[in-house]
Design a protein around this motif. Structure first.
Motif, PDB file in Angstrom:
ATOM      1  N   THR A 379     -10.298 -31.440 129.686  1.00  0.00           N
ATOM      2  CA  THR A 379      -9.445 -32.556 129.250  1.00  0.00           C
ATOM      3  C   THR A 379      -8.804 -32.265 127.902  1.00  0.00           C
ATOM      4  OG1 THR A 379     -11.229 -33.791 128.125  1.00  0.00           O
ATOM      5  CG2 THR A 379     -10.915 -34.193 130.489  1.00  0.00           C
ATOM      6  N   ALA A 380      -9.333 -31.270 127.167  1.00  0.00           N
ATOM      7  CA  ALA A 380      -8.761 -30.895 125.873  1.00  0.00           C
ATOM      8  C   ALA A 380      -7.523 -30.026 126.033  1.00  0.00           C
ATOM      9  CB  ALA A 380      -9.805 -30.160 125.031  1.00  0.00           C
ATOM     10  N   ASN A 382      -6.993 -26.725 126.185  1.00  0.00           N
ATOM     11  CA  ASN A 382      -6.894 -25.719 125.126  1.00  0.00           C
ATOM     12  C   ASN A 382      -7.774 -24.515 125.464  1.00  0.00           C
ATOM     13  OD1 ASN A 382      -6.743 -24.238 122.766  1.00  0.00           O
ATOM     14  ND2 ASN A 382      -7.171 -25.970 121.413  1.00  0.00           N
ATOM     15  N   GLN A 387      -3.962 -25.308 131.410  1.00  0.00           N
ATOM     16  CA  GLN A 387      -3.806 -26.196 130.265  1.00  0.00           C
ATOM     17  C   GLN A 387      -2.690 -27.194 130.550  1.00  0.00           C
ATOM     18  OE1 GLN A 387      -3.565 -24.054 126.491  1.00  0.00           O
ATOM     19  NE2 GLN A 387      -4.552 -22.280 127.437  1.00  0.00           N
ATOM     20  N   SER A 389      -1.984 -31.699 130.150  1.00  0.00           N
ATOM     21  CA  SER A 389      -2.474 -33.043 129.815  1.00  0.00           C
ATOM     22  C   SER A 389      -1.679 -34.079 130.602  1.00  0.00           C
ATOM     23  CB  SER A 389      -2.337 -33.315 128.315  1.00  0.00           C
ATOM     24  OG  SER A 389      -3.211 -32.489 127.573  1.00  0.00           O
ATOM     25  N   THR A 420     -15.269 -30.327 122.669  1.00  0.00           N
ATOM     26  CA  THR A 420     -14.081 -30.915 123.295  1.00  0.00           C
ATOM     27  C   THR A 420     -13.159 -31.568 122.278  1.00  0.00           C
ATOM     28  OG1 THR A 420     -15.403 -31.343 125.284  1.00  0.00           O
ATOM     29  CG2 THR A 420     -13.305 -32.470 125.117  1.00  0.00           C
ATOM     30  N   MET A 424      -9.327 -30.372 121.561  1.00  0.00           N
ATOM     31  CA  MET A 424      -8.210 -31.278 121.839  1.00  0.00           C
ATOM     32  C   MET A 424      -7.334 -31.461 120.599  1.00  0.00           C
ATOM     33  SD  MET A 424      -6.700 -34.434 121.687  1.00  0.00           S
ATOM     34  CE  MET A 424      -7.957 -35.474 120.945  1.00  0.00           C
ATOM     35  N   SER A 427      -4.798 -28.638 120.188  1.00  0.00           N
ATOM     36  CA  SER A 427      -3.953 -28.316 121.346  1.00  0.00           C
ATOM     37  C   SER A 427      -2.636 -29.065 121.279  1.00  0.00           C
ATOM     38  CB  SER A 427      -4.667 -28.664 122.653  1.00  0.00           C
ATOM     39  OG  SER A 427      -3.805 -28.475 123.762  1.00  0.00           O
ATOM     40  N   PRO A 430      -2.064 -32.306 124.638  1.00  0.00           N
ATOM     41  CA  PRO A 430      -2.317 -33.750 124.513  1.00  0.00           C
ATOM     42  C   PRO A 430      -1.357 -34.418 123.527  1.00  0.00           C
ATOM     43  CG  PRO A 430      -4.364 -32.501 124.365  1.00  0.00           C
ATOM     44  CD  PRO A 430      -3.250 -31.517 124.256  1.00  0.00           C
ATOM     45  N   ASP A 436      -3.278 -37.911 122.848  1.00  0.00           N
ATOM     46  CA  ASP A 436      -4.295 -37.406 121.924  1.00  0.00           C
ATOM     47  C   ASP A 436      -5.075 -38.526 121.248  1.00  0.00           C
ATOM     48  OD1 ASP A 436      -1.805 -37.941 120.767  1.00  0.00           O
ATOM     49  OD2 ASP A 436      -2.130 -36.575 119.090  1.00  0.00           O
ATOM     50  N   LEU A 439      -7.472 -40.098 123.756  1.00  0.00           N
ATOM     51  CA  LEU A 439      -8.576 -39.186 124.046  1.00  0.00           C
ATOM     52  C   LEU A 439      -9.614 -39.218 122.930  1.00  0.00           C
ATOM     53  CD1 LEU A 439      -6.762 -36.091 125.601  1.00  0.00           C
ATOM     54  CD2 LEU A 439      -8.522 -37.490 126.700  1.00  0.00           C
ATOM     55  N   TYR A 443     -13.555 -40.116 123.610  1.00  0.00           N
ATOM     56  CA  TYR A 443     -14.639 -39.204 123.214  1.00  0.00           C
ATOM     57  C   TYR A 443     -15.603 -39.885 122.243  1.00  0.00           C
ATOM     58  CZ  TYR A 443     -11.464 -35.432 124.859  1.00  0.00           C
ATOM     59  OH  TYR A 443     -10.638 -34.618 125.584  1.00  0.00           O
TER      60      TYR A 443
END
Length: 563
Positions: A379-380, A382, A387, A389, A420, A424, A427, A430, A436, A439, A443
């Motif tokens: 999900t990150a 990266n 890769q 999102s 993670t 993220m 990256s 996201p 981002d 997310l 997390y």
């Protein structure tokens, strides 16, 4: 082709010299350049050179690529890569400087060989490294090649590579790795580069000094002190790990906990009681995906095993490869794992939920690829082979975490120890998908640890949503953060106690943050109050104008340039 049988290749070759076949579905050129058969045998290598010349003369695609069935990744230390090119194989598999030169002269692209320099180092042949450098790979390849020099203890190759480093910061990963691996101080001196003073070099040498004190490398610490390093740069955690008694509570990171595995793996068993006493967790994986108990069992260190178990080490915990310390393998279907990754990348929440219903343990499984990522790591977006999102990335992360995924699990990407949240935040995917911030919230809601300086990452990468989410999660508001948020009221409040040009991590100032985020009103406010626009950070070596320009705020960059 793989066996280097020139005559048979010519006999079998049809009109299409790029016809794919064999288990890997590669072209003949790829098999010739990427087969390990006969490495070091001059006759076999000469046969490969003749075959490559013939194929190129017939129009073979010098930039054809072939997937590696071993599921490697160019973002993981070692020889394995996700896909091979002829140029990469010539350096890393055949280890032939002549073959590297031939392919480069024929137009082989270094973009198709992202680990070219690292593979050249792994060949252990100086001539191969020289040929790879002549192909002019991008600057960042030098970073991982120097790490490989530290891993393999190759000072001659390191001496050749160091002048190609883009900046002192590019030397830091290899330098710290050499200290951790307890290499001779001669290699460490090479990796330090020249001693031309600069803020960035000072920051790198301070980081190396902290590593030298942590890893008890007395000679490296002494060398760094001659270059201006001192104990003043040590944090309370550094001091505690180095053996000092610290009264205050310690804020420990995964990299701190991994020191326990390092001590056991290197045979420094006498350090284990102290490291456990200061709070290092025996259930945190090291950068290679193993736990302290794995290392202790391998060393047959009975007393250390007893200490770890008494400190709460889990006897049934597994490495990234699915093995307990006592050798039992626990695994799930690689095919099902790949299906789950497909669902994550596609953003298909329902398909992922169905797979987790069928196999609940998938949420704890790891990729068969060398990076050993969990599903949550994907999900990150990266460092993995896929890769992307999708808009549903936060919902995907929520599902995985609700089913029991570890929000703080690490993997082997980027030298190991990556989690993670950190992946993220660095990256672009996201950020570009504008997921981002959400997310981060998902997390953190499920227990992701936020390091004290975690918020510096989205500030340096100009990710306003992630900065806001971290502030919501409790990251402290400093002058740097206030400027990144674009909040003049908070900037004014922070200036009451913080100098306007105060340098935060990597020498970032409030003006850097405001410039990178494109907050013109904050930039004008800071400049009017005397902020220095000429200051450069020590990570990328840029001014506030450079940050504004890099992130697309050209008019703001012109304003800063003109000040």
């Amino acid at each position: 082709a793989a066996l280097g049988d020139h005559a048979r290749v010519l006999e079998l070759l049809g009109e299409n010299v790029d016809e794919r076949g064999g288990r890997r579905d590669w072209t003949p050129l790829l098999y010739i350049c990427c087969s390990r058969h006969g490495c070091g045998d001059a006759q076999v290598v000469d046969a490969r050179l003749r075959m490559v010349r013939d194929l190129l003369a017939r129009g073979a695609d010098v930039n054809a690529r072939g997937r590696e069935v071993g599921f490697g990744s160019e973002y993981v230390d070692g020889e394995a890569v996700e896909s091979w090119s002829a140029l990469a194989g010539a350096a890393g598999r055949v280890g032939s400087a002549a073959l590297v030169r031939l392919l480069a002269e024929a137009g082989a692209s270094v973009e198709h060989a992202p680990a070219l320099l690292k593979q050249a180092v792994w060949s252990r042949d100086q001539r191969v490294l020289d040929a790879a450098l002549a192909a002019r790979p991008p600057w960042w390849q030098v970073i991982w090649a120097l790490v490989a020099c530290a891993d393999l203890d190759l000072p001659a190759q390191a001496r050749v590579l160091v002048p190609h480093a883009e900046s002192p910061k590019s030397l830091e990963p290899g330098l710290v790795r050499a200290i951790r691996e307890e290499r001779d101080v001669s290699l460490i001196e090479i990796l330090l580069g020249d001693d031309t003073p600069s803020p960035q070099r000072r920051a790198v040498e301070d980081a190396a000094y902290r590593a030298a004190r942590r890893y008890r490398h007395a000679l490296a610490a002494a060398l760094l002190r001659t270059r201006g390093a001192s104990d003043a740069v040590l944090s309370p955690v550094d001091r505690a790990i180095a053996g000092e008694h610290i009264e205050a509570p310690l804020r420990l990171r995964n990299s701190d906990h991994a020191m326990l595995s390092w001590a056991i793996a290197k045979g420094h068993l006498e350090l284990v009681p102290h490291l456990l006493a200061i709070g290092l967790d025996p259930n945190v994986h090291d950068e290679r995906g193993e736990l302290p108990l794995h290392h202790a069992v391998r060393a047959r260190a009975v007393d250390t095993i007893d200490r770890l178990l008494a400190a709460g080490a889990k006897a049934d915990a597994t490495s990234f490869d699915g093995a307990t310390a006592y050798g039992e393998l626990i695994d799930t279907s690689p095919a099902m794992f790949e299906q789950a990754v497909d669902a994550i990348v596609a953003g298909d929440v329902a398909a992922l939920a169905a797979l987790l219903d069928d196999e609940p343990e998938l949420v704890h499984a790891r990729s068969p690829r060398t990076h050993r990522c969990t599903l949550l790591h994907y999900t990150a977006a990266n460092g993995t082979e896929r890769q992307h999102s999708p808009p549903t990335a936060p919902a995907i992360a929520e599902l995985l975490l609700a089913r029991g995924a570890d929000p703080n699990a690490t993997c082997k990407l980027y030298g190991g120890g990556a989690n993670t949240l950190g992946l993220m935040l660095t990256s672009a995917h996201p950020r570009e998908a504008k997921v981002d911030g959400e997310l981060v919230r998902v997390y953190v809601r499920h227990g992701a640890h936020i390091d004290e300086d975690e918020i510096n990452t989205p500030i340096q990468y100009a990710s306003p949503r992630a900065v806001e989410a971290l502030v919501e999660a409790g990251s402290p508001i400093t002058l740097l953060v206030a400027a990144a948020l674009g909040r003049l009221d908070l900037v004014e409040h922070q200036l009451a106690t913080t100098p306007i040009d105060h340098c935060f991590a990597d020498n970032y100032t409030a003006l850097h943050a405001a410039g990178g985020m494109g907050h013109r009103h904050v930039v004008e406010y800071l400049l009017a109050r005397g902020a220095d626009p000429t200051l450069e950070d020590t990570r990328w070596g840029g001014t506030a104008a450079d940050k504004a320009r890099h992130f697309g705020h050209d008019e703001l960059a012109k304003l800063l340039d003109a000040t």
